[in-house]
Structure formats: C-alpha cells, structure tokens
Design an enzyme around this catalytic site. Structure first.
Site, PDB file in Angstrom:
ATOM      1  N   ARG A 117       0.889  -1.177   0.000  1.00 45.08           N
ATOM      2  CA  ARG A 117       0.000   0.000   0.000  1.00 45.08           C
ATOM      3  C   ARG A 117       0.916   1.214   0.000  1.00 45.08           C
ATOM      4  O   ARG A 117       1.723   1.390   0.927  1.00 45.08           O
ATOM      5  CB  ARG A 117      -0.911   0.005   1.219  1.00 45.08           C
ATOM      6  CG  ARG A 117      -1.593   1.350   1.420  1.00 45.08           C
ATOM      7  CD  ARG A 117      -2.742   1.327   2.376  1.00 45.08           C
ATOM      8  NE  ARG A 117      -3.877   0.628   1.811  1.00 45.08           N
ATOM      9  CZ  ARG A 117      -5.125   0.735   2.267  1.00 45.08           C
ATOM     10  NH1 ARG A 117      -5.392   1.525   3.283  1.00 45.08           N
ATOM     11  NH2 ARG A 117      -6.106   0.060   1.691  1.00 45.08           N
ATOM     12  N   HIS A 144      -6.956   0.383  -6.821  1.00 42.64           N
ATOM     13  CA  HIS A 144      -7.266  -0.403  -5.625  1.00 42.64           C
ATOM     14  C   HIS A 144      -7.933  -1.699  -6.100  1.00 42.64           C
ATOM     15  O   HIS A 144      -9.128  -1.926  -5.903  1.00 42.64           O
ATOM     16  CB  HIS A 144      -8.181   0.399  -4.695  1.00 42.64           C
ATOM     17  CG  HIS A 144      -8.228  -0.104  -3.284  1.00 42.64           C
ATOM     18  ND1 HIS A 144      -7.493  -1.186  -2.850  1.00 42.64           N
ATOM     19  CD2 HIS A 144      -8.928   0.336  -2.193  1.00 42.64           C
ATOM     20  CE1 HIS A 144      -7.734  -1.379  -1.563  1.00 42.64           C
ATOM     21  NE2 HIS A 144      -8.603  -0.480  -1.144  1.00 42.64           N
ATOM     22  N   GLN A 147     -10.069  -4.057  -3.814  1.00 48.56           N
ATOM     23  CA  GLN A 147     -11.352  -3.461  -3.444  1.00 48.56           C
ATOM     24  C   GLN A 147     -12.402  -3.733  -4.523  1.00 48.56           C
ATOM     25  O   GLN A 147     -13.527  -4.152  -4.226  1.00 48.56           O
ATOM     26  CB  GLN A 147     -11.180  -1.946  -3.241  1.00 48.56           C
ATOM     27  CG  GLN A 147     -12.451  -1.250  -2.818  1.00 48.56           C
ATOM     28  CD  GLN A 147     -12.888  -1.654  -1.418  1.00 48.56           C
ATOM     29  OE1 GLN A 147     -12.098  -1.599  -0.483  1.00 48.56           O
ATOM     30  NE2 GLN A 147     -14.129  -2.076  -1.269  1.00 48.56           N
ATOM     31  N   ASP A 242     -17.018   7.128  -2.410  1.00 50.18           N
ATOM     32  CA  ASP A 242     -15.727   6.991  -1.730  1.00 50.18           C
ATOM     33  C   ASP A 242     -15.366   8.368  -1.168  1.00 50.18           C
ATOM     34  O   ASP A 242     -16.008   9.382  -1.483  1.00 50.18           O
ATOM     35  CB  ASP A 242     -14.674   6.474  -2.736  1.00 50.18           C
ATOM     36  CG  ASP A 242     -13.276   6.322  -2.135  1.00 50.18           C
ATOM     37  OD1 ASP A 242     -13.165   6.218  -0.895  1.00 50.18           O
ATOM     38  OD2 ASP A 242     -12.294   6.321  -2.908  1.00 50.18           O
ATOM     39  N   CYS A 281     -16.329   1.865  -0.049  1.00 52.25           N
ATOM     40  CA  CYS A 281     -15.186   1.004   0.288  1.00 52.25           C
ATOM     41  C   CYS A 281     -14.801   1.099   1.753  1.00 52.25           C
ATOM     42  O   CYS A 281     -14.141   0.208   2.276  1.00 52.25           O
ATOM     43  CB  CYS A 281     -14.002   1.375  -0.597  1.00 52.25           C
ATOM     44  SG  CYS A 281     -13.558   3.116  -0.497  1.00 52.25           S
ATOM     45  N   ARG A 309     -13.758  -8.416   1.190  1.00 53.92           N
ATOM     46  CA  ARG A 309     -12.324  -8.217   0.965  1.00 53.92           C
ATOM     47  C   ARG A 309     -11.579  -9.503   1.310  1.00 53.92           C
ATOM     48  O   ARG A 309     -10.664  -9.921   0.607  1.00 53.92           O
ATOM     49  CB  ARG A 309     -11.799  -7.057   1.839  1.00 53.92           C
ATOM     50  CG  ARG A 309     -12.337  -5.676   1.470  1.00 53.92           C
ATOM     51  CD  ARG A 309     -11.821  -5.218   0.114  1.00 53.92           C
ATOM     52  NE  ARG A 309     -10.372  -5.223   0.063  1.00 53.92           N
ATOM     53  CZ  ARG A 309      -9.581  -4.244   0.489  1.00 53.92           C
ATOM     54  NH1 ARG A 309     -10.112  -3.148   0.981  1.00 53.92           N
ATOM     55  NH2 ARG A 309      -8.263  -4.324   0.391  1.00 53.92           N
TER      56      ARG A 309
HETATM   57  N1   CP Z   1     -11.288  -0.069   1.876  1.00 52.25           N
HETATM   58  C1   CP Z   1     -10.034  -0.154   2.356  1.00 52.25           C
HETATM   59  O1   CP Z   1      -9.067  -0.389   1.625  1.00 52.25           O
HETATM   60  O2   CP Z   1      -9.958   0.043   3.695  1.00 52.25           O
HETATM   61  P1   CP Z   1      -8.608   0.263   4.532  1.00 52.25           P
HETATM   62  O3   CP Z   1      -8.035   1.574   4.079  1.00 52.25           O
HETATM   63  O4   CP Z   1      -9.042   0.279   5.960  1.00 52.25           O
HETATM   64  O5   CP Z   1      -7.673  -0.856   4.215  1.00 52.25           O
HETATM   65  N1  NVA Z   2      -9.796   6.785  -2.112  1.00 53.29           N
HETATM   66  C1  NVA Z   2      -9.526   6.361  -0.760  1.00 53.29           C
HETATM   67  C2  NVA Z   2      -9.795   4.907  -0.605  1.00 53.29           C
HETATM   68  C3  NVA Z   2      -9.595   4.356   0.788  1.00 53.29           C
HETATM   69  C4  NVA Z   2      -9.795   2.876   0.873  1.00 53.29           C
HETATM   70  C5  NVA Z   2      -8.106   6.700  -0.392  1.00 53.29           C
HETATM   71  O1  NVA Z   2      -7.225   6.519  -1.253  1.00 53.29           O
HETATM   72  O2  NVA Z   2      -7.856   7.137   0.730  1.00 53.29           O
END
Ligand code: CP
Ligand code: NVA
Length: 322
Positions: A117, A144, A147, A242, A281, A309
C-alpha cells in the site's frame, strides 16, 4: 472435499503473477477470480479448512493507514494455513532507509508474496519489477484492485450471480481516483453499465478511462461520465461512493468539501433511485460523501463489501502464490 485436503482450482492459477491493476487481467481472468472467491467463501462457510497456503509467508508493506486491507490479508493468510508480516512505514522506510530495489530483492528471499500500500503507482511497479515473488497492490493513488474484486463479488451475491453483473446499472459518485479506476477496469471486463459522476476537474485518469472504454467496446459494458449526481443515480441499481479526500490529500480537505458539495449520498439523493443498494469502500467520512443514516440503513452493502475483501483476497492469494 475434506477439510485437510489442499484446495486447487484448475483454471485460476497464475503462480508468480503480480496484481498491480485490474487492467492487467482479462475479462475471463477477472471473472475466474470472482468465481474462485465465491467458491472459497462457500467452502469456508461449510466448515472446510483447506490449508492451501501452509508454510507460506506474505509480507505486507504499508505506507498508509489501513483497517480492512491489512486485517483481511492477514486473516486470509492465517485461514489458508500461512502467515503474514506487517511492515509499517516506520519499520521499512521504503526508498528512504533502503531502496525499493533492495527491499524487493531481500523480501523475495524470505517470503512468497508481497502486498504493498503506497502513494505513487510507480512505487508498486518498481517493487514488482525487482521482486521475484508476486506483488499485490493493496491500494495506491491510481488503483485499488482488491477493493473492486470485493465490490463486484458483493454485487454478484446481491443481484444473483456473476452473470447478473452484465448490464447492472451502477453509479459511482465522487473522486475519479483509485477506487473509481479499479471499478471502471473491472466493470468494463464484467459488462457493467457504470456511470461515473465527478465534479469538474476530478474526472478519472485519461489513460485508465480510455483503456476501460476499449475493453467495454468488446464486452458490451457501458461506461459514461457526468458532473451531475442526480443524472448518475437516476435508475441506478447500485450507488457507490468513496472519500472526497483520499489518504495523502488531507491538506486539500476544505477545498474538496466545497468542490464535492452536492455529491453526498444521502436519503434525498437516493429518492432518484428508490431500489438502489449503496456501496462504499470505507473508511467513511460521515457528513461528507455519505450520511451515517444511509451507511447503516437498509440499502447498505458496506459491511458485506468489507467482509468480501477477505474472500476476494483469498482467491488472489490462492491464484498467484507460487
Ligand atoms: N477499503 C479499504 O481499503 O480500507 P482500509 O483503508 O481500511 O484498508
Ligand atoms: N480513495 C480512498 C480509498 C480508501 C480505501 C483513499 O485513497 O484514501
């Protein structure tokens, strides 16, 4: 199948392959991953405990916070008989304490796959370039993919199977960034009719959009773009939103709150789609992109998405780990 027998899936096995973006996978491959996820979910529910990944280790590099991604990958590895190691920003210092190249080369000697990440998509592709084990994108600024797999799994369950995704009317309201991009790439492959509504200036990345459109022409998916949230949700069977301010954009929060005014998924907006289910999400920012009332109301699929997930990522791990 007995619980102690290894589970294999004859068609959905690409050992050593990365998952950096849904766009790297064909329509059949995306469908195969979802089918495998459904099967793994069902087998877990039946009480089967196949230790498919016994003795395997997953490294999880996180440069941003996480609840779902971190916990679901860790639990997925545990439930499949393997093990996960969390490497937060203070522990690894990717590109600061050590180059991404060296991190990839070293981790490849220890573990069987890496989840990352990060911020720039280039960080994930660089890691994948140097790693000899699969690299799975657990969110970056552009994509993502895990997701989107969980989201379409959730919609398939709700609407009657994977075939029901073909022609499903889905509206996405919000920023045209990572989650939206992966929904577009997967939706194009699954034949979804996806309308994206963003304020002007927040449209999806042009290359992602054009790539998804090219796939949509082959599959019969229909992708459209508007800056009118009412137009997007009218007649939709599912409405997705989102965060207006994604991780790493916190200094833009005030301007974004103004720019996204009118895009909140609330009871009033949903009067234009009386039958629609609602997706997000998570994490949610109540009072911004969605109200708590809607997120916790009858139409909400938010927590099914969060659960899925786990099942989607099990499929990814079973498919990709050598
Ligand atoms: N939706 C998602 O990726 O959640 P987190 O940021 O908590 O991993
Ligand atoms: N668009 C958001 C998604 C979080 C799961 C971000 O990148 O923070």
């Amino acid at each position: 199948m007995k619980g102690d027998e290894p589970m294999t899936h004859p068609t959905v096995r690409w050992p050593g392959r990365d998952l950096l973006a849904i766009g790297d996978y064909s329509a059949d491959e995306v469908r195969g991953l979802l089918q495998l996820a459904l099967e793994l979910k069902e087998s877990w529910r039946r009480g089967e405990r196949a230790q498919t990944l016994a003795g395997r280790t997953l490294a999880m590099i996180f440069e941003k916070p996480s609840n779902r991604t971190r916990v679901s990958f860790d639990v997925a590895m545990h439930q499949l008989g393997g093990h996960a190691i969390y490497l937060g920003p203070d522990e690894l210092g990717l590109g600061v304490r050590e180059t991404a190249e060296d991190v990839a080369l070293v981790l490849s000697r220890y573990v069987d796959a890496i989840v990352i990440r990060t911020f720039a998509h280039g960080n994930a592709t660089t890691l994948a370039h140097y790693a000899s084990v699969p690299v799975i994108n657990g969110l970056d600024d552009l994509h993502h993919p895990c997701q989107a797999l969980a989201d379409y799994l959730t919609l398939a369950e709700r609407f009657g199977g994977l075939d029901a995704l073909r022609g499903l009317r889905l509206a996405y309201l919000g920023d045209g960034n990572n989650v939206c991009h992966s929904l577009l790439e997967a939706g194009a492959r699954l034949g979804v009719h996806l309308t994206v509504a963003t304020p002007l200036g927040y449209e999806p990345n042009a290359a992602v959009w054009q790539g998804a459109q090219a796939v949509a022409r082959e599959t019969g998916a229909c992708l459209s773009l508007t800056d009118d949230p009412v137009e997007a949700v009218t007649g939709a069977q599912a409405v997705y939103t989102d965060a207006w301010t994604s991780m790493g954009q916190e200094d833009q929060r005030e301007i974004r709150r103004k720019d996204f005014a009118g895009f909140q998924v609330n009871a009033k907006l949903l009067q234009h789609s009386p039958e629609a289910v609602v997706l997000h999400c998570l994490p949610a920012h109540y009072g911004e992109e969605i109200t708590s009332e809607v997120a916790h109301g009858e139409r909400s699929l938010l927590f099914d998405q969060a659960e899925n997930r786990l099942h989607a990522e099990k499929a990814v791990l079973v498919a990709l780990l050598p």
